[in-house]
Scaffold this active site. Structure first.
Site, PDB file in Angstrom:
ATOM      1  N   GLY A 235       0.835  -1.208   0.000  1.00  0.00           N
ATOM      2  CA  GLY A 235       0.000   0.000   0.000  1.00  0.00           C
ATOM      3  C   GLY A 235       0.865   1.251   0.000  1.00  0.00           C
ATOM      4  O   GLY A 235       1.674   1.449   0.897  1.00  0.00           O
TER       5      GLY A 235
ATOM      6  N   GLY B 281      -0.453   4.326   0.070  1.00  0.00           N
ATOM      7  CA  GLY B 281      -1.353   5.408   0.464  1.00  0.00           C
ATOM      8  C   GLY B 281      -0.660   6.255   1.520  1.00  0.00           C
ATOM      9  O   GLY B 281       0.579   6.275   1.616  1.00  0.00           O
ATOM     10  N   PHE B 282      -1.444   6.925   2.366  1.00  0.00           N
ATOM     11  CA  PHE B 282      -0.855   7.827   3.371  1.00  0.00           C
ATOM     12  C   PHE B 282       0.073   7.074   4.322  1.00  0.00           C
ATOM     13  O   PHE B 282       1.151   7.551   4.647  1.00  0.00           O
ATOM     14  CB  PHE B 282      -1.955   8.528   4.156  1.00  0.00           C
ATOM     15  CG  PHE B 282      -2.596   9.632   3.380  1.00  0.00           C
ATOM     16  CD1 PHE B 282      -1.985  10.869   3.283  1.00  0.00           C
ATOM     17  CD2 PHE B 282      -3.802   9.435   2.737  1.00  0.00           C
ATOM     18  CE1 PHE B 282      -2.562  11.891   2.554  1.00  0.00           C
ATOM     19  CE2 PHE B 282      -4.389  10.454   2.006  1.00  0.00           C
ATOM     20  CZ  PHE B 282      -3.775  11.685   1.915  1.00  0.00           C
ATOM     21  N   GLY B 283      -0.355   5.884   4.760  1.00  0.00           N
ATOM     22  CA  GLY B 283       0.447   5.133   5.724  1.00  0.00           C
ATOM     23  C   GLY B 283       1.693   4.537   5.084  1.00  0.00           C
ATOM     24  O   GLY B 283       2.813   4.730   5.567  1.00  0.00           O
TER      25      GLY B 283
ATOM     26  N   VAL C  37      -1.734  -7.415  -4.433  1.00  0.00           N
ATOM     27  CA  VAL C  37      -1.378  -8.523  -3.538  1.00  0.00           C
ATOM     28  C   VAL C  37      -2.648  -9.325  -3.304  1.00  0.00           C
ATOM     29  O   VAL C  37      -3.656  -8.787  -2.835  1.00  0.00           O
ATOM     30  CB  VAL C  37      -0.788  -7.993  -2.210  1.00  0.00           C
ATOM     31  CG1 VAL C  37      -0.559  -9.131  -1.229  1.00  0.00           C
ATOM     32  CG2 VAL C  37       0.522  -7.257  -2.481  1.00  0.00           C
TER      33      VAL C  37
ATOM     34  N   GLU D 172     -18.733  17.916   2.796  1.00  0.00           N
ATOM     35  CA  GLU D 172     -17.890  18.664   1.843  1.00  0.00           C
ATOM     36  C   GLU D 172     -18.446  18.548   0.427  1.00  0.00           C
ATOM     37  O   GLU D 172     -18.491  19.533  -0.308  1.00  0.00           O
ATOM     38  CB  GLU D 172     -16.453  18.139   1.890  1.00  0.00           C
ATOM     39  CG  GLU D 172     -15.778  18.465   3.216  1.00  0.00           C
ATOM     40  CD  GLU D 172     -14.282  18.159   3.256  1.00  0.00           C
ATOM     41  OE1 GLU D 172     -13.596  18.792   4.059  1.00  0.00           O
ATOM     42  OE2 GLU D 172     -13.813  17.297   2.506  1.00  0.00           O
TER      43      GLU D 172
ATOM     44  N   ASP E 100      -6.151   2.719   7.727  1.00  0.00           N
ATOM     45  CA  ASP E 100      -7.551   2.278   7.636  1.00  0.00           C
ATOM     46  C   ASP E 100      -7.694   0.761   7.714  1.00  0.00           C
ATOM     47  O   ASP E 100      -8.801   0.258   7.910  1.00  0.00           O
ATOM     48  CB  ASP E 100      -8.163   2.755   6.311  1.00  0.00           C
ATOM     49  CG  ASP E 100      -8.491   4.238   6.322  1.00  0.00           C
ATOM     50  OD1 ASP E 100      -8.136   4.913   7.301  1.00  0.00           O
ATOM     51  OD2 ASP E 100      -9.099   4.714   5.338  1.00  0.00           O
TER      52      ASP E 100
ATOM     53  N   ALA F  74      -6.282  10.241   7.487  1.00  0.00           N
ATOM     54  CA  ALA F  74      -4.920  10.254   6.947  1.00  0.00           C
ATOM     55  C   ALA F  74      -3.909  10.555   8.054  1.00  0.00           C
ATOM     56  O   ALA F  74      -2.814   9.983   8.084  1.00  0.00           O
ATOM     57  CB  ALA F  74      -4.826  11.301   5.844  1.00  0.00           C
TER      58      ALA F  74
HETATM   59  C1  LIG Z   1     -13.436  10.804  -0.142  1.00  0.00           C
HETATM   60  C2  LIG Z   1     -12.528  10.744   1.059  1.00  0.00           C
HETATM   61  C3  LIG Z   1     -12.247  11.902   1.772  1.00  0.00           C
HETATM   62  C4  LIG Z   1     -11.398  11.867   2.885  1.00  0.00           C
HETATM   63  N1  LIG Z   1     -11.120  13.036   3.557  1.00  0.00           N
HETATM   64  C5  LIG Z   1     -10.220  13.012   4.573  1.00  0.00           C
HETATM   65  C6  LIG Z   1      -9.826  14.219   5.224  1.00  0.00           C
HETATM   66  O1  LIG Z   1     -10.310  15.314   4.898  1.00  0.00           O
HETATM   67  N2  LIG Z   1      -8.901  14.138   6.220  1.00  0.00           N
HETATM   68  C7  LIG Z   1      -8.345  12.952   6.598  1.00  0.00           C
HETATM   69  O2  LIG Z   1      -7.478  12.940   7.488  1.00  0.00           O
HETATM   70  N3  LIG Z   1      -8.718  11.799   6.017  1.00  0.00           N
HETATM   71  C8  LIG Z   1      -9.625  11.803   5.015  1.00  0.00           C
HETATM   72  N4  LIG Z   1      -9.987  10.629   4.408  1.00  0.00           N
HETATM   73  C9  LIG Z   1      -9.475   9.362   4.943  1.00  0.00           C
HETATM   74  C10 LIG Z   1      -8.061   9.088   4.478  1.00  0.00           C
HETATM   75  O3  LIG Z   1      -7.964   9.238   3.073  1.00  0.00           O
HETATM   76  C11 LIG Z   1      -7.686   7.691   4.903  1.00  0.00           C
HETATM   77  O4  LIG Z   1      -7.822   7.594   6.299  1.00  0.00           O
HETATM   78  C12 LIG Z   1      -6.263   7.380   4.505  1.00  0.00           C
HETATM   79  O5  LIG Z   1      -6.161   7.348   3.101  1.00  0.00           O
HETATM   80  C13 LIG Z   1      -5.820   6.046   5.093  1.00  0.00           C
HETATM   81  O6  LIG Z   1      -4.505   5.812   4.709  1.00  0.00           O
HETATM   82  P1  LIG Z   1      -4.009   4.330   4.452  1.00  0.00           P
HETATM   83  O7  LIG Z   1      -2.568   4.421   4.116  1.00  0.00           O
HETATM   84  O8  LIG Z   1      -4.442   3.450   5.542  1.00  0.00           O
HETATM   85  O9  LIG Z   1      -4.828   3.849   3.158  1.00  0.00           O
HETATM   86  P2  LIG Z   1      -4.920   4.485   1.714  1.00  0.00           P
HETATM   87  O10 LIG Z   1      -4.432   5.864   1.674  1.00  0.00           O
HETATM   88  O11 LIG Z   1      -6.286   4.183   1.244  1.00  0.00           O
HETATM   89  O12 LIG Z   1      -3.879   3.601   0.876  1.00  0.00           O
HETATM   90  C14 LIG Z   1      -4.049   2.227   0.693  1.00  0.00           C
HETATM   91  C15 LIG Z   1      -3.274   1.827  -0.554  1.00  0.00           C
HETATM   92  O13 LIG Z   1      -3.243   0.419  -0.608  1.00  0.00           O
HETATM   93  C16 LIG Z   1      -3.431  -0.009  -1.947  1.00  0.00           C
HETATM   94  N5  LIG Z   1      -3.969  -1.372  -1.897  1.00  0.00           N
HETATM   95  C17 LIG Z   1      -5.103  -1.804  -1.298  1.00  0.00           C
HETATM   96  N6  LIG Z   1      -5.227  -3.134  -1.432  1.00  0.00           N
HETATM   97  C18 LIG Z   1      -4.151  -3.557  -2.132  1.00  0.00           C
HETATM   98  C19 LIG Z   1      -3.717  -4.824  -2.597  1.00  0.00           C
HETATM   99  N7  LIG Z   1      -4.414  -5.943  -2.348  1.00  0.00           N
HETATM  100  N8  LIG Z   1      -2.563  -4.897  -3.316  1.00  0.00           N
HETATM  101  C20 LIG Z   1      -1.842  -3.766  -3.578  1.00  0.00           C
HETATM  102  N9  LIG Z   1      -2.210  -2.548  -3.156  1.00  0.00           N
HETATM  103  C21 LIG Z   1      -3.334  -2.449  -2.451  1.00  0.00           C
HETATM  104  C22 LIG Z   1      -4.400   1.015  -2.519  1.00  0.00           C
HETATM  105  O14 LIG Z   1      -4.286   1.087  -3.922  1.00  0.00           O
HETATM  106  C23 LIG Z   1      -3.946   2.304  -1.825  1.00  0.00           C
HETATM  107  O15 LIG Z   1      -3.012   3.019  -2.620  1.00  0.00           O
HETATM  108  C24 LIG Z   1     -10.840  10.635   3.288  1.00  0.00           C
HETATM  109  C25 LIG Z   1     -11.126   9.464   2.569  1.00  0.00           C
HETATM  110  C26 LIG Z   1     -11.953   9.519   1.455  1.00  0.00           C
HETATM  111  C27 LIG Z   1     -12.233   8.255   0.690  1.00  0.00           C
END
Ligand SMILES: Cc1cc2nc3c(=O)[nH]c(=O)nc-3n(C[C@H](O)[C@H](O)[C@H](O)COP(=O)(O)OP(=O)(O)OC[C@H]3O[C@@H](n4cnc5c(N)ncnc54)[C@H](O)[C@@H]3O)c2cc1C
Length: 416
Positions: free
Chosen positions: A13, A15-17, A81, A172, A302, A318
């Protein structure tokens, strides 16, 4: 040095984490393989701006390979994955197997439709670029169709936009859509009768922004009402067939548009691990963010359920994912050195949500703000957090243009 002998850390992943964890481990004596099914990092908090034709996807996404160009200990691989063998310590991806010594699971979440299939099939969601662009195309198409529809009732149904979920994303989106209609669409469709257009925000609970303090909930309600959004509290939705919503009390709303923002559950992969999960699929972690029984695996963001001080799970934000990433990276370094690991503590940086032009609500340093000041804080913070100088500049120019000229530049219906 033979780098192949270094411990191998796989991060699933970007993403943010995942991104934060990889960056925090840049100088560690390890080999990192970062994997994502997309080749870009997505700034999800601004997805709603893509859906309401305010920004284009490339302004809120950035290629992972560009971000890590200079990080010598990291390799990026794009792919899904599909399985993880926790006992034998390998993952399966693109038909191949990658072994790891340590794993950071940062796969994020997906929309939770609470098993309501009709809504999943007929409604829209905001989770990735595809869903945001599909929403934008659909919203714009509704105006095109309505402009040539002579039947008043059919036209009203085309111009009734229902957003479900009174949390930050729903609020929003509703505020921005209300403004798009009153500032922009009325100019593009000069013959459109505004009486025909409705933006409804449905919330099952008895207030918007459930996690915000009382004064900000009230401010949100007032600011949103001024943007011509009809707020329906204590309103549960039971069914949607694509043209008609059925509410819990038996009432109906005729609409071609339902945008569901009312729930998040962990990404699908967490369900395949055979480990303890929360009701919404998150991997239950120790306080150190390790997976019980698998100390070499950390789960963050998440996809993780980490109980915090007051025995409550942390919000799916995030900021939580990024702080957990820092903590997991620090604990992983401690493991490498044979040191004692530390429990994760979330430092709440405050709350922030925008409700369209000049309006937002914020809670920072224990103080509540609403209106223009909160909106300015929101703009500055979001521009600061967007990755890539070019993106920051383009987003700033776009927003300034929209602000001064009451216009939105991305009103394109594109093929999906
Ligand atoms: C519309 C929306 C608005 C939001 N607004 C806010 C806000 O204003 N403020 C705030 O703090 N948070 C906000 N959030 C929440 C925030 O985006 C999430 O809490 C944050 O993205 C979590 O980070 P993460 O790294 O856990 O997951 P993510 O950022 O979702 O990253 C997960 C990554 O894992 C990858 N992935 C998943 N499964 C697989 C797999 N099987 N194989 C390979 N890759 C995979 C995905 O492609 C993704 O890139 C919002 C979320 C959404 C959907």
């Amino acid at each position: 040095m033979n780098t192949q002998k270094l411990p191998h850390v796989v991060i699933v992943g970007a993403g943010f984490g995942g991104l934060e964890a990889a960056q925090k481990l840049a100088k560690a004596p390890i080999r990192i393989t970062l994997i994502d099914r997309q080749n870009y990092h997505l700034f999800q908090p601004l997805l709603y701006q893509v859906a309401i034709a305010g920004l284009v996807p490339s302004q809120i996404a950035y290629p992972v390979r560009t971000i890590f160009r200079k990080q010598k200990n990291l390799t990026f691989q794009m792919g899904e994955v599909t399985a993880i063998d926790l006992d034998s310590r390998y993952i399966k991806m693109n038909g191949s197997v990658i072994a790891y010594d340590y794993l950071i699971l940062a796969v994020g979440g997906q929309t939770n439709f609470f098993k309501m299939k009709s809504i999943e099939q007929n409604g829209f969601q905001l989770k990735d670029i595809h869903s945001a662009v599909a929403t934008r195309n659909h919203l714009l198409e509704m105006f095109e169709k309505a402009s040539r529809e002579a039947d008043v009732l059919k036209r009203r149904a085309l111009l009734t936009f229902v957003i479900v979920g009174g949390g930050p994303t729903g609020v929003e989106t509703a505020g921005a859509l209300g403004e798009l209609i009153s500032h922009v669409m009325t100019k593009d469709y000069p013959h459109m009768d505004l009486q025909d257009v409705r933006v409804l925000l449905l919330e099952a609970g008895n207030h918007l922004m459930g996690s915000y303090p009382q004064e900000l909930r009230k401010a949100t309600f007032n600011l949103l009402s001024r943007k011509n959004v009809e707020i329906c509290l204590n309103t549960k939705l039971t069914d949607y067939d694509g043209s008609r919503i059925t509410l819990g009390d038996g009432r109906h709303i005729e609409t071609q548009t339902l945008l569901w923002t009312a729930g998040v559950r962990a990404a699908e992969l967490t369900g395949k691990l055979g480990v303890r999960q929360s009701a919404t699929g998150q991997v239950i972690t120790e306080a150190t963010l390790q997976m019980p029984g698998h100390p070499e695996v950390f789960a963050i963001g998440d996809a993780a359920h980490t109980v915090h001080g007051n025995n409550q799970p942390l919000p799916l934000l995030a900021t939580v994912a990024q702080q957990q990433a820092k903590a997991a990276a620090s604990n992983l370094r401690k493991m490498l050195k044979g040191e004692q690991l530390e429990a994760f503590h979330y430092k709440d940086p405050g709350l922030l949500a925008t409700i369209g032009r000049d309006a937002a609500v914020a809670r920072i340093w224990g103080l509540s703000f609403s209106g223009f000041i909160a909106w300015l804080i929101w703009v500055v913070l979001h521009i600061y957090r967007i990755i890539g100088f070019r993106n920051r500049l383009v987003v700033m120019i776009n927003w300034a243009w929209d602000y001064f000229f009451y216009d939105s530049q991305v009103r394109l219906i594109t093929e999906e």
